[in-house]
Design a protein around this motif. Structure first.
Motif, PDB file in Angstrom:
ATOM      1  N   GLN A 149       0.178  -1.141   0.251  1.00 55.15           N
ATOM      2  CA  GLN A 149       0.001   0.132  -0.081  1.00 55.15           C
ATOM      3  C   GLN A 149       1.321   1.416  -0.118  1.00 55.15           C
ATOM      4  O   GLN A 149       0.482   2.357  -0.673  1.00 55.15           O
ATOM      5  N   GLN A 150       1.581   1.444   0.403  1.00 60.71           N
ATOM      6  CA  GLN A 150       2.732   2.551   1.748  1.00 60.71           C
ATOM      7  C   GLN A 150       4.135   2.523  -0.158  1.00 60.71           C
ATOM      8  O   GLN A 150       3.793   3.854  -0.603  1.00 60.71           O
ATOM      9  N   ILE A 151       4.290   1.220  -0.853  1.00 54.07           N
ATOM     10  CA  ILE A 151       5.113   1.650  -1.786  1.00 54.07           C
ATOM     11  C   ILE A 151       4.364   2.018  -2.859  1.00 54.07           C
ATOM     12  O   ILE A 151       5.065   2.593  -3.747  1.00 54.07           O
ATOM     13  N   GLY A 152       2.793   1.983  -2.958  1.00 55.32           N
ATOM     14  CA  GLY A 152       2.352   2.098  -4.070  1.00 55.32           C
ATOM     15  C   GLY A 152       1.999   3.738  -4.295  1.00 55.32           C
ATOM     16  O   GLY A 152       1.626   4.547  -5.099  1.00 55.32           O
ATOM     17  N   LYS A 153       1.959   4.356  -2.884  1.00 55.91           N
ATOM     18  CA  LYS A 153       0.774   5.619  -2.229  1.00 55.91           C
ATOM     19  C   LYS A 153       2.949   6.474  -3.439  1.00 55.91           C
ATOM     20  O   LYS A 153       2.912   7.250  -3.976  1.00 55.91           O
ATOM     21  N   ARG A 154       4.053   5.949  -2.461  1.00 57.03           N
ATOM     22  CA  ARG A 154       5.161   6.246  -3.535  1.00 57.03           C
ATOM     23  C   ARG A 154       5.917   6.396  -4.698  1.00 57.03           C
ATOM     24  O   ARG A 154       5.812   7.433  -5.502  1.00 57.03           O
ATOM     25  N   THR A 155       5.202   5.110  -4.815  1.00 56.02           N
ATOM     26  CA  THR A 155       5.638   5.070  -6.957  1.00 56.02           C
ATOM     27  C   THR A 155       4.368   5.068  -7.553  1.00 56.02           C
ATOM     28  O   THR A 155       4.541   5.563  -9.067  1.00 56.02           O
ATOM     29  N   GLY A 156       2.774   5.614  -7.704  1.00 51.70           N
ATOM     30  CA  GLY A 156       2.139   5.825  -7.916  1.00 51.70           C
ATOM     31  C   GLY A 156       1.411   4.163  -8.862  1.00 51.70           C
ATOM     32  O   GLY A 156       0.147   4.627  -9.220  1.00 51.70           O
ATOM     33  N   ALA A 157       2.244   3.286  -8.442  1.00 57.13           N
ATOM     34  CA  ALA A 157       1.362   2.450  -8.923  1.00 57.13           C
ATOM     35  C   ALA A 157      -0.385   1.949  -8.800  1.00 57.13           C
ATOM     36  O   ALA A 157       0.228   2.074  -6.697  1.00 57.13           O
ATOM     37  N   ASP A 158      -1.301   0.965  -9.109  1.00 56.54           N
ATOM     38  CA  ASP A 158      -1.859   0.989  -8.387  1.00 56.54           C
ATOM     39  C   ASP A 158      -1.894   0.078  -7.617  1.00 56.54           C
ATOM     40  O   ASP A 158      -1.614  -1.076  -7.890  1.00 56.54           O
ATOM     41  N   VAL A 159      -2.783  -0.077  -6.401  1.00 61.90           N
ATOM     42  CA  VAL A 159      -3.255  -1.367  -5.657  1.00 61.90           C
ATOM     43  C   VAL A 159      -3.921  -2.582  -5.452  1.00 61.90           C
ATOM     44  O   VAL A 159      -4.990  -1.528  -5.046  1.00 61.90           O
ATOM     45  N   ARG A 160      -4.613  -3.760  -5.813  1.00 62.89           N
ATOM     46  CA  ARG A 160      -5.535  -4.025  -6.441  1.00 62.89           C
ATOM     47  C   ARG A 160      -5.675  -5.114  -4.935  1.00 62.89           C
ATOM     48  O   ARG A 160      -4.557  -5.741  -4.456  1.00 62.89           O
ATOM     49  N   PHE A 161      -7.528  -5.746  -4.915  1.00 61.43           N
ATOM     50  CA  PHE A 161      -6.791  -6.592  -4.008  1.00 61.43           C
ATOM     51  C   PHE A 161      -8.346  -7.917  -4.762  1.00 61.43           C
ATOM     52  O   PHE A 161      -8.876  -7.455  -4.968  1.00 61.43           O
ATOM     53  N   VAL A 162      -7.563  -8.922  -3.950  1.00 60.27           N
ATOM     54  CA  VAL A 162      -8.805 -10.361  -5.150  1.00 60.27           C
ATOM     55  C   VAL A 162      -9.592 -10.190  -3.723  1.00 60.27           C
ATOM     56  O   VAL A 162      -9.838 -10.305  -2.390  1.00 60.27           O
ATOM     57  N   ASP A 163     -11.014 -10.329  -3.864  1.00 58.78           N
ATOM     58  CA  ASP A 163     -12.468 -11.055  -3.152  1.00 58.78           C
ATOM     59  C   ASP A 163     -12.071 -11.846  -2.789  1.00 58.78           C
ATOM     60  O   ASP A 163     -11.400 -12.891  -2.991  1.00 58.78           O
ATOM     61  N   VAL A 164     -12.265 -12.254  -1.295  1.00 63.13           N
ATOM     62  CA  VAL A 164     -12.629 -12.985  -0.475  1.00 63.13           C
ATOM     63  C   VAL A 164     -14.105 -14.015  -0.536  1.00 63.13           C
ATOM     64  O   VAL A 164     -15.226 -13.099  -0.373  1.00 63.13           O
ATOM     65  N   THR A 165     -14.270 -14.616  -0.700  1.00 66.16           N
ATOM     66  CA  THR A 165     -15.980 -15.834  -0.546  1.00 66.16           C
ATOM     67  C   THR A 165     -16.100 -15.410   0.760  1.00 66.16           C
ATOM     68  O   THR A 165     -15.371 -15.534   1.955  1.00 66.16           O
ATOM     69  N   ASP A 166     -17.877 -15.676   0.803  1.00 69.03           N
ATOM     70  CA  ASP A 166     -18.076 -16.208   2.215  1.00 69.03           C
ATOM     71  C   ASP A 166     -17.983 -17.311   2.094  1.00 69.03           C
ATOM     72  O   ASP A 166     -17.602 -17.192   4.054  1.00 69.03           O
ATOM     73  N   GLU A 167     -17.656 -18.321   2.541  1.00 67.40           N
ATOM     74  CA  GLU A 167     -16.709 -19.323   2.874  1.00 67.40           C
ATOM     75  C   GLU A 167     -15.310 -19.385   2.381  1.00 67.40           C
ATOM     76  O   GLU A 167     -14.964 -20.151   3.197  1.00 67.40           O
ATOM     77  N   GLY A 168     -14.959 -18.356   2.711  1.00 67.00           N
ATOM     78  CA  GLY A 168     -13.036 -17.483   2.619  1.00 67.00           C
ATOM     79  C   GLY A 168     -12.342 -17.796   1.948  1.00 67.00           C
ATOM     80  O   GLY A 168     -10.888 -18.128   2.358  1.00 67.00           O
ATOM     81  N   ARG A 169     -12.587 -18.421   0.785  1.00 69.88           N
ATOM     82  CA  ARG A 169     -11.748 -18.953  -0.108  1.00 69.88           C
ATOM     83  C   ARG A 169     -11.532 -17.164  -1.545  1.00 69.88           C
ATOM     84  O   ARG A 169     -12.609 -16.201  -1.265  1.00 69.88           O
ATOM     85  N   LEU A 170     -10.090 -17.510  -2.275  1.00 65.78           N
ATOM     86  CA  LEU A 170     -10.306 -16.593  -2.642  1.00 65.78           C
ATOM     87  C   LEU A 170     -11.091 -16.626  -4.293  1.00 65.78           C
ATOM     88  O   LEU A 170     -11.698 -17.468  -4.408  1.00 65.78           O
ATOM     89  N   ASP A 171     -11.718 -15.970  -4.594  1.00 67.58           N
ATOM     90  CA  ASP A 171     -12.393 -15.754  -5.845  1.00 67.58           C
ATOM     91  C   ASP A 171     -11.949 -15.744  -7.214  1.00 67.58           C
ATOM     92  O   ASP A 171     -10.958 -14.603  -7.868  1.00 67.58           O
ATOM     93  N   MET A 172     -11.484 -16.625  -7.332  1.00 63.13           N
ATOM     94  CA  MET A 172     -10.166 -16.915  -8.626  1.00 63.13           C
ATOM     95  C   MET A 172     -10.479 -16.146  -9.935  1.00 63.13           C
ATOM     96  O   MET A 172      -9.578 -15.300 -10.740  1.00 63.13           O
TER      97      MET A 172
END
Length: 425
Positions: A149-172
């Motif tokens: 997150q902080q590296i993104g702020k310094r470089t201008g790069a976007d930081v994205r987050f993969v959703d977690v399903t209701d069962e606690g798994r990654l939404d592939m």
């Protein structure tokens, strides 16, 4: 067959290597013997925070200080040579343990967090810029989330987050949408320290590499309890900590593919990481030493290797089987208790921890009550505040298991949780 008979090794015999497990707890620490519950046996279920250290590892560290305590790479006298050999061979031991090509791909750090920061600063600040993105997941530990997150702020790069399903798994499907040709790094936890989810690192690595992105896996909760081969996973970076796997505090490891580490500039500067210094410029030592500035954690590194040898003697397949047994048993027993909400995948598909809440009881209150029964668990957000926000809870209680824990200890946990539930009913 009883559950206890399913143990993959002699747990009771192994517990003798951990004298702290014989402690009695409770009462007033300033006046031992005077407080209530002062003779309560310790049930240590906070292993995801730190594991205990067996006598053979403690003895190895003590032997360094007693027999050949000296700085490494600094002298030609015998003690320095002995310490240097032991410290360098510790890198070899760690490399072999995770399937790295050699010591050149293993950098010793203070912990997983420092390993993450090393890559973020030494690689991220140089390579990231506006238009680029880094893909994380909603279940990331703060060591990854805050750093990128902080590296993104310094470089201008976007930081994205993969959703977690209701069962606690990654939404592939979401992961496939987020990882694109502008992605430069995918940083993902191997086993979630809150949900216990075992993430599909190989699949994520394939997605990332299809777009010429790197993959950094946080192995803090996986390396201690399951066999890991970084080449088979297909990762470019991988980090873990000794103190969660029977080793000393203050030492961890960063695996990085040699060609990537070789291209990166050092993160810290100073002694031992240089080859030649003039008033005008400096050149760096070979890998991995160019990333290990100053006097390193020598005793801890040697102890790290001893911890790995201890685990290998048991067998990581047996350690994993034991963790799986305990996690499934705890999940099922807490579920059967009623009034308990457990977070993450089913009990037969998770790492060795269970995060939960009891209806009507704050996690901190629950942890305090369990402490009265001698049971040590973690309560809070477990350095995953955004994930807890997504789950709609401020905190959870987390019981986490390791190779010396027993079914009887989980029974004690379940009984105490039931008492707490009834107390607040």
């Amino acid at each position: 067959m009883g559950v206890q008979e399913q143990y993959s090794f002699d747990v009771e015999a192994l517990r003798a290597d951990f004298p702290v497990l014989d402690r009695k707890v409770g009462g007033d620490p300033e006046s031992p013997g005077e407080g209530p519950g002062d003779d309560t046996p310790l049930v240590y279920l906070d292993n995801a925070a730190t594991s205990h250290t067996p006598d053979p590892v403690v003895d190895t560290v003590a032997d360094y200080y007693r027999s050949y305590n000296a700085n490494v790479h600094r002298g030609i006298h015998q003690l320095s040579q002995e310490a240097s050999v032991a410290y360098e061979e510790a890198h070899d031991t760690v490399a072999d343990f995770v399937g790295a090509a050699g010591r050149e791909e293993i950098v010793f750090t203070k912990n997983t967090t420092e390993a993450m920061n090393l890559v973020a600063y030494a690689w991220g600040l140089e390579e990231l810029g506006p238009g680029d993105n880094v893909v994380l997941t909603e279940m990331e530990h703060h060591a990854s989330l805050v750093t990128w997150q902080q590296i993104g702020k310094r470089t201008g790069a976007d930081v994205r987050f993969v959703d977690v399903t209701d069962e606690g798994r990654l939404d592939m499907d979401d992961a496939a949408d987020l990882i694109d040709d502008d992605t430069q790094m995918v940083s993902v936890v191997h086993v979630s320290n809150t949900l216990g989810t075992i993430n599909p690192i190989g699949e994520l690595a394939d997605l990332a590499h299809d777009h010429d992105a790197y993959v950094f896996a946080d192995g803090a909760q996986s390396v201690p309890n399951r066999a890991v081969d970084v080449k088979e996973l297909g990762v470019d970076f991988f980090a873990f900590s000794a103190h969660k796997m029977c080793g000393p505090t203050g030492i961890g490891a960063l695996y990085g593919r040699e060609e990537i580490l070789d291209s990166m500039q050092p993160y810290l500067y100073g002694g031992d990481m240089i080859r030649r210094v003039s008033f005008e410029d400096s050149t760096w030592e070979d890998l991995p030493w160019k990333f290990e500035a100053g006097t390193p954690s020598i005793a801890q590194g040697i102890g790290f290797a001893a911890a790995i040898e201890y685990l290998e003697e048991i067998g990581m397949d047996r350690v994993e089987a034991h963790e799986d047994l305990l996690a499934e048993y705890a999940h099922d027993e807490l579920t059967a208790l009623g009034g308990v909400e457990i977070y993450g995948p089913p009990g037969d598909d998770r790492g060795g921890l269970v995060a939960f809440n009891v209806e009507g009881v704050h996690a901190h209150d629950l942890s305090s009550i369990l402490n009265d029964y001698g049971i040590a668990v973690r309560a809070g957000d477990h350095c995953t505040q955004p994930l807890h926000d997504e789950m709609g809870v401020a905190a959870t209680a987390r019981a986490s298991f390791y190779l010396y824990n027993t079914i009887e200890e989980i029974d004690a946990l379940v009984e105490a949780v039931g008492e707490a539930r009834d107390l607040f009913a």
